[in-house]
Design a protein around this motif. Structure first.
Motif, PDB file in Angstrom:
ATOM      1  N   GLU A  13      25.932 -10.257 -16.145  1.00  0.00           N
ATOM      2  CA  GLU A  13      27.230  -9.924 -15.563  1.00  0.00           C
ATOM      3  C   GLU A  13      28.332 -10.568 -16.385  1.00  0.00           C
ATOM      4  O   GLU A  13      28.215 -11.723 -16.806  1.00  0.00           O
ATOM      5  N   ILE A  14      29.405  -9.823 -16.605  1.00  0.00           N
ATOM      6  CA  ILE A  14      30.545 -10.346 -17.369  1.00  0.00           C
ATOM      7  C   ILE A  14      31.325 -11.335 -16.511  1.00  0.00           C
ATOM      8  O   ILE A  14      31.679 -11.040 -15.368  1.00  0.00           O
ATOM      9  N   THR A  30      39.499  -1.585 -21.539  1.00  0.00           N
ATOM     10  CA  THR A  30      39.531  -0.135 -21.386  1.00  0.00           C
ATOM     11  C   THR A  30      38.134   0.467 -21.519  1.00  0.00           C
ATOM     12  O   THR A  30      37.798   1.437 -20.833  1.00  0.00           O
ATOM     13  N   LEU A  31      37.308  -0.116 -22.380  1.00  0.00           N
ATOM     14  CA  LEU A  31      35.934   0.365 -22.563  1.00  0.00           C
ATOM     15  C   LEU A  31      35.024   0.004 -21.387  1.00  0.00           C
ATOM     16  O   LEU A  31      33.891   0.458 -21.334  1.00  0.00           O
ATOM     17  N   GLY A  32      35.523  -0.819 -20.464  1.00  0.00           N
ATOM     18  CA  GLY A  32      34.736  -1.152 -19.279  1.00  0.00           C
ATOM     19  C   GLY A  32      34.212  -2.566 -19.232  1.00  0.00           C
ATOM     20  O   GLY A  32      33.466  -2.923 -18.318  1.00  0.00           O
ATOM     21  N   PHE A  33      34.567  -3.390 -20.197  1.00  0.00           N
ATOM     22  CA  PHE A  33      34.113  -4.781 -20.211  1.00  0.00           C
ATOM     23  C   PHE A  33      34.966  -5.610 -19.249  1.00  0.00           C
ATOM     24  O   PHE A  33      35.720  -6.488 -19.649  1.00  0.00           O
ATOM     25  N   ASP A  34      34.832  -5.317 -17.978  1.00  0.00           N
ATOM     26  CA  ASP A  34      35.600  -5.980 -16.924  1.00  0.00           C
ATOM     27  C   ASP A  34      34.775  -7.089 -16.288  1.00  0.00           C
ATOM     28  O   ASP A  34      33.558  -6.939 -16.126  1.00  0.00           O
ATOM     29  N   THR A  38      28.199  -5.180 -15.058  1.00  0.00           N
ATOM     30  CA  THR A  38      26.924  -5.522 -15.688  1.00  0.00           C
ATOM     31  C   THR A  38      26.865  -4.953 -17.098  1.00  0.00           C
ATOM     32  O   THR A  38      27.418  -3.893 -17.382  1.00  0.00           O
ATOM     33  N   VAL A  39      26.195  -5.694 -17.976  1.00  0.00           N
ATOM     34  CA  VAL A  39      25.995  -5.276 -19.355  1.00  0.00           C
ATOM     35  C   VAL A  39      24.537  -5.501 -19.734  1.00  0.00           C
ATOM     36  O   VAL A  39      23.857  -6.354 -19.165  1.00  0.00           O
ATOM     37  N   VAL A  55      27.314  -0.703 -20.667  1.00  0.00           N
ATOM     38  CA  VAL A  55      28.314  -1.297 -19.769  1.00  0.00           C
ATOM     39  C   VAL A  55      28.335  -0.430 -18.519  1.00  0.00           C
ATOM     40  O   VAL A  55      28.780   0.715 -18.578  1.00  0.00           O
ATOM     41  N   GLY A  56      27.820  -0.944 -17.410  1.00  0.00           N
ATOM     42  CA  GLY A  56      27.659  -0.103 -16.229  1.00  0.00           C
ATOM     43  C   GLY A  56      26.666   0.988 -16.584  1.00  0.00           C
ATOM     44  O   GLY A  56      25.512   0.703 -16.888  1.00  0.00           O
ATOM     45  N   SER A  57      27.117   2.243 -16.619  1.00  0.00           N
ATOM     46  CA  SER A  57      26.233   3.352 -16.993  1.00  0.00           C
ATOM     47  C   SER A  57      26.642   3.997 -18.314  1.00  0.00           C
ATOM     48  O   SER A  57      26.148   5.057 -18.676  1.00  0.00           O
ATOM     49  N   THR A  58      27.531   3.334 -19.073  1.00  0.00           N
ATOM     50  CA  THR A  58      28.064   3.874 -20.322  1.00  0.00           C
ATOM     51  C   THR A  58      27.541   3.089 -21.520  1.00  0.00           C
ATOM     52  O   THR A  58      27.490   1.864 -21.482  1.00  0.00           O
TER      53      THR A  58
END
Length: 74
Positions: A13-14, A30-34, A38-39, A55-58
Motif C-alpha cells: 500500500e502506498i 494522476t497515474l494513480g499513485f495515491d 495498492t501497488v 496500480v489498483g487495476s491499471t
C-alpha cells in the motif's frame, strides 16, 4: 520501504508520494499513485531502469528513479 525496493509480485500500500519535481509529483498522482492505493511490482526492465507496476487495476511503467520517491506502508 520504497516502491523501487518492492520484490516482484509483492502487493503493498502506498503511504506517500514525495517527488522533488512538482510536475512529476502531479504526474505520479494522476497515474494513480495515491496514498492508500495498492501497488504490485510486475516486471523490471533489463538493468532495472524502468518498472511495470500494477496500480489498483491499471498497469503503469515508470522509471526506477521516480519509484524512489514513492513510499510504501510497513
Amino acid at each position: 520501504m520504497l516502491l523501487s525496493q518492492l520484490p516482484k509480485g509483492t502487493v503493498a500500500e502506498i503511504h506517500s508520494v514525495v517527488h522533488p519535481q512538482e510536475d512529476m509529483q502531479r504526474q505520479l498522482l494522476t497515474l494513480g499513485f495515491d496514498p492508500g492505493e495498492t501497488v504490485q511490482l510486475m516486471t523490471k526492465a533489463p538493468f532495472g531502469h524502468s518498472l511495470q507496476i500494477k496500480v489498483g487495476s491499471t498497469l503503469v511503467a515508470i522509471h526506477s528513479e521516480d519509484a524512489n520517491h514513492i513510499h510504501l506502508c510497513d
